[in-house]
Scaffold this active site. Structure first.
Site, PDB file in Angstrom:
ATOM      1  N   ASP A  11       0.776  -1.142   0.160  1.00  9.06           N
ATOM      2  CA  ASP A  11      -0.063  -0.063  -0.107  1.00  9.06           C
ATOM      3  C   ASP A  11       0.826   1.163   0.083  1.00  9.06           C
ATOM      4  OD1 ASP A  11      -2.453  -1.592  -0.012  1.00  9.06           O
ATOM      5  OD2 ASP A  11      -2.652  -1.428   2.259  1.00  9.06           O
ATOM      6  N   ASP A 130     -13.884  -5.417  -2.258  1.00 12.58           N
ATOM      7  CA  ASP A 130     -13.637  -5.480  -1.057  1.00 12.58           C
ATOM      8  C   ASP A 130     -15.270  -5.883  -0.483  1.00 12.58           C
ATOM      9  OD1 ASP A 130     -11.397  -4.467  -1.143  1.00 12.58           O
ATOM     10  OD2 ASP A 130     -12.050  -2.354  -0.763  1.00 12.58           O
TER      11      ASP A 130
END
Lengths: 252, 192
Positions: A11, A130
């Site tokens: 990330d 997600d």
């Protein structure tokens, strides 16, 4: 024989690698290029870079980073974060990324999946989903897990396959950052519902979690971040372990 | 000089990066003169067959490629375009190899994506490789096993992973994405 893939995820925030827990509490995890090189040496099969703060001004910075990564890394890598048009995707792919991943934008404008896959081939379109169980059904979330869409995860997965996605990156928000193991139930459901590769993400905490993933679901790959960043599980050890459990992996 | 043919199909950057890393100079070009003059020509590519063939024809690169005499290497879509015909968009291709390109049956996950081992012959391209080395594949269409095959691979069914005829070499996997093993193959090709 085709091998199961181990994919470290980085990330990126302001050019640094970071890691949060349950999509929150972000902490610094180092320089992305250095980390990527380490993973390459350890035997990672692919890498995924997600720019979690992508804004229009930072798009150029991201493409510069992608160019640098492409010069240093000779395994396939995927880049995502804020891609919301064919032009955004083109910039990242032309900078050297093998695949791009889209999440919120795919939900908001479904033709984006089709448009990118027509231009660059479906093999480079990874749709990130997600998902979280909302006590009634598995629901798709967007905007970094902040917004519930009302979409059923299974139906959305089938739809993105039809629209031209080449791969699904499935993150269970129930498990993300908790190290309680992959969410096997949702992974198996989605992997059975589609005929494109599914990468499972969220919850990996031990080497055995990967054994469970590959023996109990049809997932093609397992993705994790913090356990690799902080060297809790060196990738070469993980692969040796998987191999000893008769799971086909690429060993160096 | 090595010429990497640019025909707007996927990223040529990674092939260039690996060659530069190995110390070779190369240019990415769709200019016929530059391609003609090059000592080695690489024809990479990911994307869709009919769109790619259309571009090649429009730029008269199809005839040029078939007439080249220097060592020539097609990678992934490049390999498929060197065949006679592809089921992808029912496309007539360059016909350097007499084989056909078919879509994988959907009995398992398609595309064939990830690392898989080759069943190699002792061809000079594979000199210096450990047996059963894995390479990175990403494709939904495959070339049937054929007489020109120098390496096979198996996914759903056995298929051709690399082939050679005269100065024309082709591989379905991505050497530029296959760590040191891929670099060995590229180096072997560049010393042909």
């Amino acid at each position: 024989m085709l091998k199961k893939r181990i994919i470290p995820c980085l990330d990126i925030k302001d050019g640094r690698t970071v890691k949060g827990i349950n999509f929150k509490q972000i902490r610094d995890a180092g320089d992305p290029i250095e980390l990527a090189k380490r993973y390459l040496d350890e035997g990672a099969d692919e890498l995924t870079f997600l720019d979690i703060t992508a804004t229009i001004e930072q798009r150029k910075t991201l493409s510069k980073l992608v160019e640098k990564i492409a010069r240093e890394i000779n395994i396939p890598f995927t880049v995502g974060g804020g891609i919301s048009s064919v032009e955004d995707a083109a910039l990242i792919i032309n900078s050297g990324a093998d695949k791009i991943t889209i999440n919120s934008a795919a939900v908001k404008q479904t033709d984006l999946i089709t448009n990118i896959s027509q231009q660059f081939g479906s093999q480079c379109v990874v749709v990130a989903i997600d998902t979280k169980f909302n006590d009634i059904f598995d629901e798709v979330y967007i905007s970094g897990g902040k917004i519930a869409t009302g979409k059923n995860t299974m139906e959305w997965a089938k739809e993105v396959e039809k629209l031209g996605a080449g791969e699904i990156l499935l993150t269970s928000m129930n498990g993300d950052g908790t190290k309680n193991g992959f969410d096997l139930a949702i992974t198996e459901k989605i992997a059975n519902a589609v005929n494109i590769p599914v990468i499972a993400s969220g919850g990996a905490g031990s080497m055995h979690d990967f054994v469970d993933l590959f023996t109990q679901t049809k997932a093609s790959a397992g993705l994790a971040a913090s356990i690799f960043h902080f060297n809790e599980i060196p990738i070469q050890n993980l692969k040796q372990y998987l191999s000893s459990q008769n799971i086909p992996v690429r060993c160096r | 000089m090595i010429a990497i043919i640019d025909y707007k199909a996927g990223n040529n950057v990674s092939v260039k990066n690996v060659l530069n890393g190995l110390g070779f100079d190369c240019i990415v070009t769709s200019n016929p003169n530059e391609i003609q003059k090059a000592e080695h020509v690489i024809f990479p590519g990911v994307g869709e067959a009919s769109t790619a063939m259309h571009f090649l024809k429009e730029h008269k690169l199809d005839q040029l490629i078939c007439s080249l005499q220097q060592p020539f290497l097609g990678i992934c879509l490049g390999m498929q375009l060197m065949c006679k015909h592809s089921e992808e968009g029912q496309t007539d291709c360059l016909g350097i190899f007499n084989s056909r390109v078919r879509k994988f049956p959907a009995t398992e996950i398609v595309p064939h994506m990830g690392w898989n081992n080759l069943i190699t012959t002792d061809h000079l391209l594979f000199k210096g490789l450990k047996p059963a080395t894995d390479f990175y594949f990403i494709h939904s269409y495959y070339v049937e096993s054929n007489d020109a095959s120098i390496a096979d691979c198996e996914y759903i069914l056995p298929f051709c992973a690399a082939m050679q005829k005269d100065n024309f070499y082709a591989m379905q996997f991505h050497p530029e994405k296959s760590v040191e093993a891929g670099a060995i193959i590229l180096k072997n090709f560049l010393t042909v």
